[in-house]
Write a protein that holds these residues in place. Sequence first.
Motif, PDB file in Angstrom:
ATOM      1  N   PRO A   1      29.044  -1.479  19.889  1.00  0.00           N
ATOM      2  CA  PRO A   1      30.172  -1.534  20.833  1.00  0.00           C
ATOM      3  C   PRO A   1      31.422  -0.956  20.157  1.00  0.00           C
ATOM      4  CG  PRO A   1      29.037  -3.650  20.711  1.00  0.00           C
ATOM      5  CD  PRO A   1      28.491  -2.815  19.611  1.00  0.00           C
ATOM      6  N   TYR A   2      32.354  -0.502  20.979  1.00  0.00           N
ATOM      7  CA  TYR A   2      33.547   0.154  20.427  1.00  0.00           C
ATOM      8  C   TYR A   2      34.272  -0.753  19.441  1.00  0.00           C
ATOM      9  CZ  TYR A   2      37.956   2.737  20.333  1.00  0.00           C
ATOM     10  OH  TYR A   2      39.075   3.425  19.937  1.00  0.00           O
ATOM     11  N   TRP A   3      34.422  -2.033  19.777  1.00  0.00           N
ATOM     12  CA  TRP A   3      35.175  -2.935  18.908  1.00  0.00           C
ATOM     13  C   TRP A   3      34.458  -3.125  17.558  1.00  0.00           C
ATOM     14  CZ3 TRP A   3      32.846  -7.300  17.087  1.00  0.00           C
ATOM     15  CH2 TRP A   3      31.728  -7.778  17.790  1.00  0.00           C
ATOM     16  N   ALA A   4      33.124  -3.171  17.612  1.00  0.00           N
ATOM     17  CA  ALA A   4      32.364  -3.344  16.372  1.00  0.00           C
ATOM     18  C   ALA A   4      32.441  -2.075  15.512  1.00  0.00           C
ATOM     19  CB  ALA A   4      30.907  -3.678  16.691  1.00  0.00           C
ATOM     20  N   ALA A   5      32.332  -0.905  16.163  1.00  0.00           N
ATOM     21  CA  ALA A   5      32.461   0.362  15.435  1.00  0.00           C
ATOM     22  C   ALA A   5      33.861   0.489  14.837  1.00  0.00           C
ATOM     23  CB  ALA A   5      32.179   1.528  16.379  1.00  0.00           C
ATOM     24  N   PHE A   6      34.851  -0.039  15.565  1.00  0.00           N
ATOM     25  CA  PHE A   6      36.243  -0.022  15.082  1.00  0.00           C
ATOM     26  C   PHE A   6      36.352  -0.796  13.764  1.00  0.00           C
ATOM     27  CE2 PHE A   6      40.537  -1.995  15.228  1.00  0.00           C
ATOM     28  CZ  PHE A   6      41.317  -0.851  15.283  1.00  0.00           C
ATOM     29  N   ILE A   7      35.771  -1.979  13.725  1.00  0.00           N
ATOM     30  CA  ILE A   7      35.830  -2.814  12.510  1.00  0.00           C
ATOM     31  C   ILE A   7      35.038  -2.190  11.371  1.00  0.00           C
ATOM     32  CG2 ILE A   7      35.181  -5.056  11.545  1.00  0.00           C
ATOM     33  CD1 ILE A   7      35.758  -6.265  14.318  1.00  0.00           C
TER      34      ILE A   7
ATOM     35  N   ILE B   1      30.856   7.519  14.537  1.00  0.00           N
ATOM     36  CA  ILE B   1      29.424   7.798  14.363  1.00  0.00           C
ATOM     37  C   ILE B   1      28.592   6.564  14.717  1.00  0.00           C
ATOM     38  CG2 ILE B   1      29.719   9.645  12.666  1.00  0.00           C
ATOM     39  CD1 ILE B   1      29.048   7.644  10.462  1.00  0.00           C
ATOM     40  N   PHE B   2      29.159   5.383  14.508  1.00  0.00           N
ATOM     41  CA  PHE B   2      28.438   4.164  14.904  1.00  0.00           C
ATOM     42  C   PHE B   2      28.569   3.928  16.410  1.00  0.00           C
ATOM     43  CE2 PHE B   2      28.949   3.359  10.355  1.00  0.00           C
ATOM     44  CZ  PHE B   2      27.697   2.877  10.022  1.00  0.00           C
ATOM     45  N   TYR B   3      29.699   4.303  16.973  1.00  0.00           N
ATOM     46  CA  TYR B   3      29.927   4.140  18.417  1.00  0.00           C
ATOM     47  C   TYR B   3      29.039   5.102  19.222  1.00  0.00           C
ATOM     48  CZ  TYR B   3      32.537   4.096  22.844  1.00  0.00           C
ATOM     49  OH  TYR B   3      32.899   4.009  24.168  1.00  0.00           O
ATOM     50  N   LYS B   4      28.822   6.313  18.663  1.00  0.00           N
ATOM     51  CA  LYS B   4      28.021   7.315  19.364  1.00  0.00           C
ATOM     52  C   LYS B   4      26.539   7.245  19.002  1.00  0.00           C
ATOM     53  CE  LYS B   4      29.493  11.537  19.894  1.00  0.00           C
ATOM     54  NZ  LYS B   4      29.601  11.663  21.354  1.00  0.00           N
ATOM     55  N   GLY B   5      26.154   6.311  18.153  1.00  0.00           N
ATOM     56  CA  GLY B   5      24.745   6.183  17.793  1.00  0.00           C
ATOM     57  C   GLY B   5      24.247   7.272  16.878  1.00  0.00           C
ATOM     58  N   MET B   6      25.118   7.788  16.006  1.00  0.00           N
ATOM     59  CA  MET B   6      24.733   8.875  15.106  1.00  0.00           C
ATOM     60  C   MET B   6      24.174   8.365  13.784  1.00  0.00           C
ATOM     61  SD  MET B   6      28.057  11.328  15.840  1.00  0.00           S
ATOM     62  CE  MET B   6      27.647  12.532  14.582  1.00  0.00           C
ATOM     63  N   VAL B   7      24.086   7.033  13.622  1.00  0.00           N
ATOM     64  CA  VAL B   7      23.524   6.455  12.396  1.00  0.00           C
ATOM     65  C   VAL B   7      22.264   5.688  12.782  1.00  0.00           C
ATOM     66  CG1 VAL B   7      23.938   4.922  10.434  1.00  0.00           C
ATOM     67  CG2 VAL B   7      25.835   6.230  11.414  1.00  0.00           C
ATOM     68  N   ALA B   8      21.110   6.333  12.574  1.00  0.00           N
ATOM     69  CA  ALA B   8      19.810   5.714  12.886  1.00  0.00           C
ATOM     70  C   ALA B   8      19.743   5.231  14.335  1.00  0.00           C
ATOM     71  CB  ALA B   8      19.545   4.541  11.930  1.00  0.00           C
ATOM     72  N   GLY B   9      20.454   5.939  15.224  1.00  0.00           N
ATOM     73  CA  GLY B   9      20.428   5.582  16.632  1.00  0.00           C
ATOM     74  C   GLY B   9      21.096   4.266  16.966  1.00  0.00           C
ATOM     75  N   LEU B  10      21.908   3.762  16.036  1.00  0.00           N
ATOM     76  CA  LEU B  10      22.538   2.452  16.216  1.00  0.00           C
ATOM     77  C   LEU B  10      23.816   2.598  17.041  1.00  0.00           C
ATOM     78  CD1 LEU B  10      22.484  -0.558  15.442  1.00  0.00           C
ATOM     79  CD2 LEU B  10      23.814   0.031  13.397  1.00  0.00           C
ATOM     80  N   HIS B  11      23.789   2.158  18.285  1.00  0.00           N
ATOM     81  CA  HIS B  11      24.952   2.232  19.164  1.00  0.00           C
ATOM     82  C   HIS B  11      25.720   0.909  19.103  1.00  0.00           C
ATOM     83  CE1 HIS B  11      24.384   6.015  21.412  1.00  0.00           C
ATOM     84  NE2 HIS B  11      23.089   5.813  21.176  1.00  0.00           N
TER      85      HIS B  11
END
Length: 297
Positions: free
Chosen positions: A67-73, A55-65
């Motif tokens: 990077p994959y590595w950051a969303a992973f962590i 959801i963070f990688y796809k920008g589903m949280v307040a439009g916050l996109h």
Amino acid sequence: MTKTVILVQTIVGGLGIGSIYALVALGYSMVYRSMGLVNFAHGSIYMIGTYFGVIFYKGMVAGLHLPYWAAFIVGILLTAILGVALERLFRPLANLDLMLMLLGTIGVGIVLDNLAIIIWGAEGFAVRSPLSSKPILVGGVALVPQMLLIIGVGAVLMVGLQTFLSRTKVGKAMRAAAQDREIASAMGIPVNFTNAVTFAIGSGLAAAAGILAAPIVYVNPAMSAAVGIKGFAAAILGGLGSIPGAIVGGLLFGVIEAISAGYISSAYTKGIAFIIMVLVLMIKPSGIVGETTVEKV
């Protein structure tokens, strides 16, 4: 394409899927080893962890996109926190008999699945790979970059877990508490704390598996069942309660599935893998690694 190239390509694909199963199986084995608890909500934790990351990688949280590595962590950390909360919820179950324990964890898993449907919907979505979709050719073998990422990151996490358990003070305390919680408690080791850390790490590993797999599967609330069952089967195959066993069982389960799909039929993949698991357990009930499992106290 020669038979050798096809075989190598099949095995690499199997190791990729097997790495997912191994990371999930580690959660089952760690919790069972530390608390004597068979956590059938672990597949749902895997699914929730996947959502937490994508959801963070796809920008589903307040439009916050991210990077994959950051969303992973972020996904791993949020799922680890969920794991700590679930450990507190499951703590009373560790003192109950097996049937009540199973009903309790299955019930929590159903609640998590339904929460996912309420929050994110039942339809699900695809996730774009952060890497190129163009295969890398090595000696005629076409390797999918995302699959190589799964194998590489999975290996790092597994080695890191072994190092953490054997080299750090907290890891050694976790091993001591898993070996004999009463003696460990008498020696001043905070058993409830080590159990919470175990749940956090197991849940985090499940989230890592799900976020890594997200670009090659369809993310939806129903994904908890298939991987949850296969992860548990892999833990049983390797030897429930054994950390090396979970890794070996997961990788072997993935390779068996891939070879079955490649050389027999994808329609029989699940059945063949489980038949081999049953045959192995008939010959060696303690699992491939054969480590003595912890009895529930």
